[in-house]
Design a protein around this motif. Structure first.
Motif, PDB file in Angstrom:
ATOM      1  N   ASN A 136      49.348  54.515  45.989  1.00 18.76           N
ATOM      2  CA  ASN A 136      48.084  54.029  46.661  1.00 18.76           C
ATOM      3  C   ASN A 136      47.123  53.733  45.835  1.00 18.76           C
ATOM      4  O   ASN A 136      46.114  53.241  46.366  1.00 18.76           O
ATOM      5  N   ASP A 137      46.902  54.116  44.771  1.00 17.65           N
ATOM      6  CA  ASP A 137      45.891  54.130  43.600  1.00 17.65           C
ATOM      7  C   ASP A 137      45.777  52.741  43.126  1.00 17.65           C
ATOM      8  O   ASP A 137      45.829  52.545  41.875  1.00 17.65           O
ATOM      9  N   TRP A 138      45.447  51.611  43.927  1.00 21.12           N
ATOM     10  CA  TRP A 138      45.724  50.453  43.346  1.00 21.12           C
ATOM     11  C   TRP A 138      44.589  50.094  42.300  1.00 21.12           C
ATOM     12  O   TRP A 138      44.864  49.291  41.652  1.00 21.12           O
ATOM     13  N   ALA A 193      59.081  46.617  48.524  1.00 20.57           N
ATOM     14  CA  ALA A 193      58.125  47.688  48.500  1.00 20.57           C
ATOM     15  C   ALA A 193      57.910  48.319  49.686  1.00 20.57           C
ATOM     16  O   ALA A 193      56.872  49.273  49.993  1.00 20.57           O
ATOM     17  N   GLY A 194      57.928  47.367  50.823  1.00 19.25           N
ATOM     18  CA  GLY A 194      57.613  47.920  52.118  1.00 19.25           C
ATOM     19  C   GLY A 194      56.452  47.186  52.831  1.00 19.25           C
ATOM     20  O   GLY A 194      55.766  47.340  53.751  1.00 19.25           O
ATOM     21  N   THR A 247      57.438  43.355  36.188  1.00 24.11           N
ATOM     22  CA  THR A 247      57.919  44.851  35.903  1.00 24.11           C
ATOM     23  C   THR A 247      57.208  45.780  35.440  1.00 24.11           C
ATOM     24  O   THR A 247      57.233  46.836  35.936  1.00 24.11           O
ATOM     25  N   VAL A 248      56.016  45.324  34.645  1.00 22.41           N
ATOM     26  CA  VAL A 248      55.122  46.513  34.438  1.00 22.41           C
ATOM     27  C   VAL A 248      54.076  46.583  35.574  1.00 22.41           C
ATOM     28  O   VAL A 248      53.863  47.838  35.925  1.00 22.41           O
ATOM     29  N   LEU A 249      53.825  45.613  36.614  1.00 23.68           N
ATOM     30  CA  LEU A 249      53.004  45.946  37.765  1.00 23.68           C
ATOM     31  C   LEU A 249      54.003  47.127  38.841  1.00 23.68           C
ATOM     32  O   LEU A 249      53.452  47.792  39.146  1.00 23.68           O
ATOM     33  N   ASN A 250      55.160  46.651  38.727  1.00 27.24           N
ATOM     34  CA  ASN A 250      56.252  47.327  39.567  1.00 27.24           C
ATOM     35  C   ASN A 250      56.192  48.871  39.040  1.00 27.24           C
ATOM     36  O   ASN A 250      55.991  49.830  39.970  1.00 27.24           O
ATOM     37  N   MET A 304      53.215  50.565  40.263  1.00 27.49           N
ATOM     38  CA  MET A 304      52.929  50.751  41.537  1.00 27.49           C
ATOM     39  C   MET A 304      53.888  52.036  41.935  1.00 27.49           C
ATOM     40  O   MET A 304      53.440  52.989  42.842  1.00 27.49           O
ATOM     41  N   ASN A 305      54.962  52.055  41.238  1.00 30.66           N
ATOM     42  CA  ASN A 305      55.701  53.634  41.372  1.00 30.66           C
ATOM     43  C   ASN A 305      55.236  54.698  40.830  1.00 30.66           C
ATOM     44  O   ASN A 305      55.186  55.839  41.687  1.00 30.66           O
TER      45      ASN A 305
END
Lengths: 449, 449
Positions: free
Chosen positions: B333-335, B26-27, B322-325, B328-329
């Motif tokens: 940036n809204d962590w 994800a960079g 999987t859920v976290l990813n 994130m998508n």
């Protein structure tokens, strides 16, 4: 008689101090350590709920000859006084004539007990922070800071009476096979204050536990000997009616005017107290085992912290001491057996009072204002007076008897099933004390629990 | 796309390593810390249970393009092979034709995944002991010993993937409103070993999970690619048939001869392995919340350690990723929202798989040898093939679908109620696939869950 040992008690709270007195009178050298300053030399914290002492607590004090001393600083409370907006006060008696619990200020009680312990020869060490425990020596690791220098203090036995966030337990928790749970309520609490009248008298009936039941939240008040009351507001941390939402003076005053209008006269420093005193948390903590070999044992909140709604946190802790003391007399120097029997016999009972305490918030905050519940109480009282050997109401069994908490929970659930059925009788409001109701209860009681 | 951050992952186990790959791709700059040495450079511990990868695990690998790599080191397992003394092997298929779970050696899988992570650009730091975490900076406190010098390592985000005894969680646990429980089973386990034949082939059918169900205890075996099997003996720590009682060679050999006679040929180093390998503990750990502000999050066993009887510990942890990813998508940036949604959506599901895993010991150790249970499975299979849209058996829903675990638990309980009723039909043994049985199941299914 036990051989004299050198024993450390961690925690100078109520349970730690009373345990220290027992151990000292059994012939041991007893050192009590506390991470806080001497409570006799500081102001109270503004985060305490008044305690109620009942039979189990009194027994532990009586067995060591301290009950008369403590009764002097307590106020008997024989009933609930229910404050409903626009209605007269409703009094709900706790037990039979003369049965009462005793309201005690935690701070005043704790100070008095430390005095009594020192008179008995217990040595106290305040401002001594225990950071870790060696379970096998056993020894305490004491120092200024967690990451700084520590000195090791060796003992023959160590008791952890250091409360819900016990450091002694913390070490045991890292062992395998140590079961542990902590569960916070969504509800918090805040201490408020009703001062005495100018002449030192109480502004409300001092022999009542005052409740303002409002469903999801409630206010309560318990009397102090100086004419004041310690009040406690229980309310969710977040949501509609919550601490989170009472952010300024205007919101707070409006909230009290709406929900507790009759407190306006008696809580003069509402705004100041509310924003000065901390909002505290409520946690149920359970663990097992409570002991490590024959060297280290937990007691009181350190192994069974409960929510305060039955008024039994201190009583359960004092009963731990009664049980431990009986086992010490029975098994003398066989500490392994003493510890094993102690944890085994106490665990089901402290689990039961945890459950009963958790449930009692609903009873205090909602049911005390509910017609159906009051009718149930009336039927139970009537039936129990006619058949005292067949029906001891749950509250009385928990509070005015020494029967095991686990038995109270079990029998209480059975009684509740019976009452649920009775309350479904047609016209029960008229027939609540009819012979057919009595006969039906007797019949239902015949069924096995 | 997210803005690139500097992220630390604590724990180089399966979940930590896969998460690191996702974060790197994800960079982000990703550093993985582990208190242990590099598993690629040491011998395995002798305390591991073979893993089974199923749909949820494969999805997390497939989404990042690693499933083919990992399939190479796995062995498909499409059935249970039940070993009952004096009876032929009984095969119980897990799902439809071709549906299989994959047996994987934890050590081999972990080594391969660390290689893949390094290829992706993740940086690993082994032998680095994290003792504490600052949740607000956030930063890691790393040093040789708990009481020695520590150095602080600052990051933008920290993930605790450090297992059931997580240090990251340990710090969160000291916050108010942190719910936590750990509960040990009375059952322990020990790794044993079935070596390959001289020609490298397997001594037992490699495509079966072998079970020797004996009620309170059981033995199981899962194949490795080198022709060997990793065996696991599950047995109470204390009591009649227990680890505590198998104290010497003679007792051990007699115990295996009595209960597992057909293993004599295939476990040649029983005595050596048994006394060399440690007896390990089984714990269910739950907690909440899983995150602290937008800075720190727990994942995998660090927030939901379960017992191994459903083979879903790793699968549940991979599904966290999987859920976290996906979040994130979605939230970029809204962590804060990513973390809140992550813990909220995962918690009911990991609670459900904890419950299902706990129950599955009974199924594996007792029910797999029970006629009634086998009949139930037969009816379910028959009905599910006739009405695939109406009945997906519990095991398949958990293992061969991506439906939420919480849904599987709920629907599974409903299906069980139906089956309990069906099994009470007179002569069900004869009528198990009769039209009236089918009609009755369809009728019961109409009722609301």
């Amino acid at each position: 008689m036990q051989d004299p040992l050198k024993i450390a008690v961690v925690g100078s709270g109520l349970v730690g101090t009373l345990l220290a007195i027992y151990l000292k009178k059994a012939g041991h050298t007893v050192h009590v350590f506390d991470r806080s300053p001497d409570i006799r030399k500081i102001q109270f914290s503004g985060r305490s709920i008044n305690l109620v002492m009942s039979n189990r607590g009194w027994k532990a004090l009586r067995d060591i000859g301290l009950d008369d001393e403590i009764k002097k600083i307590g106020i008997p409370v024989d009933k609930r006084a229910i404050h409903m907006a626009g209605k007269p006060l409703n009094y709900q008696y706790y037990g039979q004539d003369g049965e009462a619990i005793f309201s005690l200020s935690r701070g005043i009680l704790n100070r008095r007990m430390i005095d009594l312990a020192e008179e008995a020869g217990v040595e106290f060490f305040f401002d001594q922070k225990v950071w870790d425990v060696n379970l096998t020596v056993p020894s305490l690791q004491i120092g200024e800071t967690e990451r700084g220098e520590w000195t090791e203090h060796k003992y023959d036995k160590i008791f952890g009476a250091d409360g819900a966030f016990s450091r002694v337990r913390h070490r045991m928790q890292r062992q395998s096979m140590f079961n542990y749970s902590q569960e916070f309520l969504k509800l918090g609490y805040k201490e408020l204050h009703i001062p005495a009248n100018a002449d030192g008298s109480h502004k409300l009936d001092k022999n009542s536990l005052h409740i303002w039941p409002r469903g999801e939240f409630m206010l309560m008040a318990l009397a102090n000997p100086d004419g004041s009351f310690t009040c406690t507001l229980f309310m969710p941390h977040e949501g509609a009616n919550s601490f989170e939402n009472l952010t300024d003076k205007n919101l707070l005053v409006a909230f009290f005017a709406k929900h507790f209008p009759d407190t306006k006269e008696v809580i003069p420093n509402l705004v100041e107290d509310f924003f000065k005193n901390p909002t505290s948390y409520l946690v149920t903590m359970k663990c097992y085992p409570w002991t490590s070999t024959d060297k280290v044992a937990l007691i009181g909140d350190a192994c069974h912290a409960i929510v305060p709604f039955y008024g039994h946190g201190m009583n359960a802790g004092f009963e731990d001491i009664t049980v431990l003391n009986n086992l010490m007399n029975q098994y003398e120097n066989d500490w392994e057996t003493i510890f094993k029997e102690y944890e085994k016999s106490r665990k089901p009972n402290t689990d039961a009072i945890a459950e009963l305490s958790y449930r009692n918030f609903m009873e205090m905050s909602s049911k005390t204002a509910d017609e159906k519940f009051l009718l149930q109480k009336k039927i139970e009282k009537w039936f129990s007076e006619k058949h005292p050997e067949k029906w001891l109401p749950l509250y009385s069994r928990v509070t005015f008897s020494l029967n095991p908490y686990s038995e109270a929970l079990k029998i209480g659930d059975f009684q509740n099933q019976i009452m649920e059925e009775i309350l479904q009788t047609q016209n029960i409001e008229q027939k609540w004390n009819a012979p057919e109701t009595e006969a039906r209860i007797l019949e239902l009681l015949e069924k096995k629990i």
